[in-house]
Scaffold this motif. Structure first.
Motif, PDB file in Angstrom:
ATOM      1  N   GLY A  73      -5.351 -11.405   2.659  1.00 12.39           N
ATOM      2  CA  GLY A  73      -3.865 -10.781   3.005  1.00 12.39           C
ATOM      3  C   GLY A  73      -3.625 -10.198   1.608  1.00 12.39           C
ATOM      4  N   ARG A  74      -2.569  -9.189   1.344  1.00 13.70           N
ATOM      5  CA  ARG A  74      -2.105  -9.081   0.065  1.00 13.70           C
ATOM      6  C   ARG A  74      -0.713  -8.700   0.223  1.00 13.70           C
ATOM      7  NH1 ARG A  74      -5.909 -11.013  -1.729  1.00 13.70           N
ATOM      8  NH2 ARG A  74      -7.467 -10.316  -2.911  1.00 13.70           N
ATOM      9  N   HIS A  75       0.196  -8.826  -0.742  1.00 10.33           N
ATOM     10  CA  HIS A  75       1.687  -8.714  -0.590  1.00 10.33           C
ATOM     11  C   HIS A  75       1.852  -7.523  -2.183  1.00 10.33           C
ATOM     12  CE1 HIS A  75       1.440 -12.729   0.903  1.00 10.33           C
ATOM     13  NE2 HIS A  75       2.582 -12.595   1.454  1.00 10.33           N
ATOM     14  N   LEU A  76       2.286  -6.678  -1.611  1.00 12.72           N
ATOM     15  CA  LEU A  76       2.751  -5.730  -2.656  1.00 12.72           C
ATOM     16  C   LEU A  76       4.277  -5.636  -2.780  1.00 12.72           C
ATOM     17  CD1 LEU A  76       2.131  -3.254  -4.378  1.00 12.72           C
ATOM     18  CD2 LEU A  76       2.428  -1.787  -2.542  1.00 12.72           C
ATOM     19  N   VAL A  77       4.849  -6.137  -4.053  1.00 17.49           N
ATOM     20  CA  VAL A  77       6.178  -6.222  -4.268  1.00 17.49           C
ATOM     21  C   VAL A  77       6.637  -4.934  -4.749  1.00 17.49           C
ATOM     22  CG1 VAL A  77       7.999  -7.163  -5.676  1.00 17.49           C
ATOM     23  CG2 VAL A  77       5.987  -8.759  -4.809  1.00 17.49           C
ATOM     24  N   CYS A  78       7.623  -4.331  -4.488  1.00 18.35           N
ATOM     25  CA  CYS A  78       8.023  -3.071  -4.776  1.00 18.35           C
ATOM     26  C   CYS A  78       9.682  -2.972  -4.927  1.00 18.35           C
ATOM     27  CB  CYS A  78       7.501  -1.898  -4.107  1.00 18.35           C
ATOM     28  SG  CYS A  78       7.724  -2.122  -2.506  1.00 18.35           S
ATOM     29  N   ASN A  79      10.119  -1.995  -5.712  1.00 21.43           N
ATOM     30  CA  ASN A  79      11.675  -1.897  -5.698  1.00 21.43           C
ATOM     31  C   ASN A  79      12.392  -3.344  -6.379  1.00 21.43           C
ATOM     32  OD1 ASN A  79      11.170   0.634  -4.837  1.00 21.43           O
ATOM     33  ND2 ASN A  79      11.624   0.028  -2.920  1.00 21.43           N
ATOM     34  N   ALA A  80      11.852  -3.928  -7.206  1.00 23.03           N
ATOM     35  CA  ALA A  80      12.245  -5.171  -7.693  1.00 23.03           C
ATOM     36  C   ALA A  80      13.357  -4.814  -8.683  1.00 23.03           C
ATOM     37  CB  ALA A  80      11.282  -5.978  -8.414  1.00 23.03           C
ATOM     38  N   PHE A 136      14.108  -7.314  -3.975  1.00 23.47           N
ATOM     39  CA  PHE A 136      12.865  -6.784  -3.870  1.00 23.47           C
ATOM     40  C   PHE A 136      12.477  -6.253  -2.504  1.00 23.47           C
ATOM     41  CE2 PHE A 136      11.686 -11.168  -3.972  1.00 23.47           C
ATOM     42  CZ  PHE A 136      10.736 -11.352  -2.946  1.00 23.47           C
ATOM     43  N   ASP A 137      11.628  -5.427  -2.402  1.00 27.15           N
ATOM     44  CA  ASP A 137      11.051  -5.024  -1.112  1.00 27.15           C
ATOM     45  C   ASP A 137       9.431  -5.639  -1.104  1.00 27.15           C
ATOM     46  OD1 ASP A 137      13.210  -3.717   0.099  1.00 27.15           O
ATOM     47  OD2 ASP A 137      12.611  -1.957  -1.069  1.00 27.15           O
ATOM     48  N   LEU A 138       8.943  -5.947  -0.030  1.00 21.74           N
ATOM     49  CA  LEU A 138       7.535  -6.589   0.171  1.00 21.74           C
ATOM     50  C   LEU A 138       6.873  -6.004   1.246  1.00 21.74           C
ATOM     51  CD1 LEU A 138       5.833  -9.027  -1.010  1.00 21.74           C
ATOM     52  CD2 LEU A 138       6.667 -10.377   0.912  1.00 21.74           C
ATOM     53  N   LEU A 139       5.723  -5.567   0.852  1.00 23.66           N
ATOM     54  CA  LEU A 139       4.973  -4.895   1.913  1.00 23.66           C
ATOM     55  C   LEU A 139       3.617  -5.740   2.118  1.00 23.66           C
ATOM     56  CD1 LEU A 139       3.798  -2.499   3.950  1.00 23.66           C
ATOM     57  CD2 LEU A 139       2.815  -1.652   1.923  1.00 23.66           C
ATOM     58  N   TYR A 140       3.490  -6.330   3.294  1.00 19.83           N
ATOM     59  CA  TYR A 140       2.247  -7.349   3.468  1.00 19.83           C
ATOM     60  C   TYR A 140       1.210  -6.668   4.750  1.00 19.83           C
ATOM     61  CZ  TYR A 140      -0.377 -11.322   4.933  1.00 19.83           C
ATOM     62  OH  TYR A 140      -1.480 -12.360   4.989  1.00 19.83           O
ATOM     63  N   GLN A 141       0.157  -6.861   4.051  1.00 21.48           N
ATOM     64  CA  GLN A 141      -1.087  -6.330   4.840  1.00 21.48           C
ATOM     65  C   GLN A 141      -2.069  -7.248   4.883  1.00 21.48           C
ATOM     66  OE1 GLN A 141      -1.519  -2.782   6.265  1.00 21.48           O
ATOM     67  NE2 GLN A 141      -3.151  -4.159   7.380  1.00 21.48           N
ATOM     68  N   ALA A 142      -2.601  -7.341   5.824  1.00 21.81           N
ATOM     69  CA  ALA A 142      -3.861  -8.503   6.132  1.00 21.81           C
ATOM     70  C   ALA A 142      -4.904  -8.040   7.020  1.00 21.81           C
ATOM     71  CB  ALA A 142      -3.210  -9.758   6.651  1.00 21.81           C
ATOM     72  N   GLU A 181     -19.862 -10.906   8.503  1.00 21.82           N
ATOM     73  CA  GLU A 181     -20.879 -10.723   7.791  1.00 21.82           C
ATOM     74  C   GLU A 181     -20.460 -10.032   6.171  1.00 21.82           C
ATOM     75  OE1 GLU A 181     -23.809  -8.661   9.797  1.00 21.82           O
ATOM     76  OE2 GLU A 181     -23.662  -9.752  11.572  1.00 21.82           O
ATOM     77  N   PRO A 182     -21.319 -10.301   5.237  1.00 23.00           N
ATOM     78  CA  PRO A 182     -20.778  -9.655   4.067  1.00 23.00           C
ATOM     79  C   PRO A 182     -21.225  -8.163   4.202  1.00 23.00           C
ATOM     80  CG  PRO A 182     -22.250 -11.662   3.569  1.00 23.00           C
ATOM     81  CD  PRO A 182     -22.195 -11.364   5.045  1.00 23.00           C
ATOM     82  N   GLY A 183     -20.328  -7.284   3.772  1.00 28.88           N
ATOM     83  CA  GLY A 183     -20.399  -5.994   3.882  1.00 28.88           C
ATOM     84  C   GLY A 183     -19.761  -5.278   5.065  1.00 28.88           C
ATOM     85  N   GLY A 184     -19.491  -6.242   6.095  1.00 28.88           N
ATOM     86  CA  GLY A 184     -18.902  -5.673   7.380  1.00 28.88           C
ATOM     87  C   GLY A 184     -17.696  -5.324   7.229  1.00 28.88           C
ATOM     88  N   THR A 185     -17.046  -4.584   8.346  1.00 27.17           N
ATOM     89  CA  THR A 185     -15.866  -3.925   8.475  1.00 27.17           C
ATOM     90  C   THR A 185     -14.609  -4.885   8.511  1.00 27.17           C
ATOM     91  OG1 THR A 185     -16.771  -1.914   8.992  1.00 27.17           O
ATOM     92  CG2 THR A 185     -14.581  -2.247   9.190  1.00 27.17           C
ATOM     93  N   ALA A 186     -13.612  -4.931   7.955  1.00 27.87           N
ATOM     94  CA  ALA A 186     -12.297  -5.721   8.256  1.00 27.87           C
ATOM     95  C   ALA A 186     -11.367  -4.858   9.122  1.00 27.87           C
ATOM     96  CB  ALA A 186     -11.770  -6.316   6.971  1.00 27.87           C
ATOM     97  N   LEU A 187     -10.769  -5.518   9.958  1.00 31.68           N
ATOM     98  CA  LEU A 187      -9.691  -4.810  10.929  1.00 31.68           C
ATOM     99  C   LEU A 187      -8.513  -5.326  10.568  1.00 31.68           C
ATOM    100  CD1 LEU A 187     -11.729  -5.199  14.379  1.00 31.68           C
ATOM    101  CD2 LEU A 187     -11.771  -3.207  12.758  1.00 31.68           C
ATOM    102  N   PRO A 188      -7.672  -4.270  10.007  1.00 33.95           N
ATOM    103  CA  PRO A 188      -6.462  -4.604   9.348  1.00 33.95           C
ATOM    104  C   PRO A 188      -5.544  -4.681  10.528  1.00 33.95           C
ATOM    105  CG  PRO A 188      -6.946  -2.317   9.061  1.00 33.95           C
ATOM    106  CD  PRO A 188      -8.249  -3.108   9.475  1.00 33.95           C
ATOM    107  N   GLN A 189      -4.549  -5.950  10.421  1.00 35.54           N
ATOM    108  CA  GLN A 189      -3.480  -5.898  11.177  1.00 35.54           C
ATOM    109  C   GLN A 189      -2.504  -4.951  10.827  1.00 35.54           C
ATOM    110  OE1 GLN A 189      -2.491 -10.246  10.487  1.00 35.54           O
ATOM    111  NE2 GLN A 189      -4.779 -10.780  11.472  1.00 35.54           N
ATOM    112  N   PRO A 190      -1.478  -4.884  11.833  1.00 33.64           N
ATOM    113  CA  PRO A 190      -0.243  -4.000  11.279  1.00 33.64           C
ATOM    114  C   PRO A 190       0.448  -4.690  10.058  1.00 33.64           C
ATOM    115  CG  PRO A 190      -0.219  -4.373  13.522  1.00 33.64           C
ATOM    116  CD  PRO A 190      -1.200  -5.355  13.126  1.00 33.64           C
ATOM    117  N   ALA A 191       0.914  -3.591   9.271  1.00 35.81           N
ATOM    118  CA  ALA A 191       1.559  -4.163   7.844  1.00 35.81           C
ATOM    119  C   ALA A 191       3.003  -4.461   8.126  1.00 35.81           C
ATOM    120  CB  ALA A 191       1.644  -2.635   7.044  1.00 35.81           C
ATOM    121  N   ARG A 192       3.498  -5.087   7.608  1.00 36.63           N
ATOM    122  CA  ARG A 192       5.010  -5.735   7.767  1.00 36.63           C
ATOM    123  C   ARG A 192       5.533  -5.576   6.292  1.00 36.63           C
ATOM    124  NH1 ARG A 192       4.628 -11.848   9.204  1.00 36.63           N
ATOM    125  NH2 ARG A 192       2.938 -11.584   7.821  1.00 36.63           N
ATOM    126  N   LEU A 193       6.940  -4.929   6.914  1.00 32.48           N
ATOM    127  CA  LEU A 193       7.821  -4.712   5.637  1.00 32.48           C
ATOM    128  C   LEU A 193       8.995  -5.758   5.531  1.00 32.48           C
ATOM    129  CD1 LEU A 193       8.592  -2.823   3.107  1.00 32.48           C
ATOM    130  CD2 LEU A 193       9.909  -1.444   4.958  1.00 32.48           C
TER     131      LEU A 193
END
Length: 137
Positions: free
Chosen positions: A67-74, A88-94, A100-112
């Protein structure tokens, strides 16, 4: 005096962003070092007060997801002589980590989300005393 106030505002904005950078890296002890021992973290409308309550929240985060949190408009503003509020606004993507290493990660819908952090200065140091983040959609 104006320069000191500007430095304090910038410091608290950076601390709000840094909180999530540390959270994404499971750096619980470093986060707690930024928070007052009686800090309240509002999650799902319920208060979680103190370091142990905050630790339980952070330790419960799944480690099989990336997961990654992106803080913006602070924006920081003085709310008292020794008090600063950062909104602040926070965009969260997970995504689930690939099996397996090098496999594809399937993202979940982002949240604002929209957040507010409150800081208090004691003895010249700024500490987080309140945190709340609410979903926008």
């Amino acid at each position: 005096m104006w320069e000191q106030e500007q430095l304090a505002l910038q410091c608290c904005e950076r601390m709000s962003r840094h909180f999530y950078w540390l959270l994404d890296r499971y750096e619980t002890d470093r986060i707690l070092g930024m928070a007052h021992e009686t800090c309240t973290w509002m999650r799902a409308g319920a208060p979680h007060t103190g370091h142990e309550a905050m630790r339980r929240i952070m330790d419960a985060r799944p480690r099989d997801a990336l997961g990654r949190h992106l803080v913006c408009n602070a924006v920081a503003g003085m709310t008292g002589t020794d008090e600063i509020e950062v909104t602040f606004d926070l965009l969260y993507q997970a995504a689930q980590k690939p099996a397996e290493p090098g496999g594809t990660a399937l993202p979940q819908p982002a949240r604002l989300l929209s957040g507010v952090d409150r800081y208090h200065r004691e003895g010249g140091a700024w500490t987080l005393v309140f945190k709340e983040v609410l979903p926008l959609f």
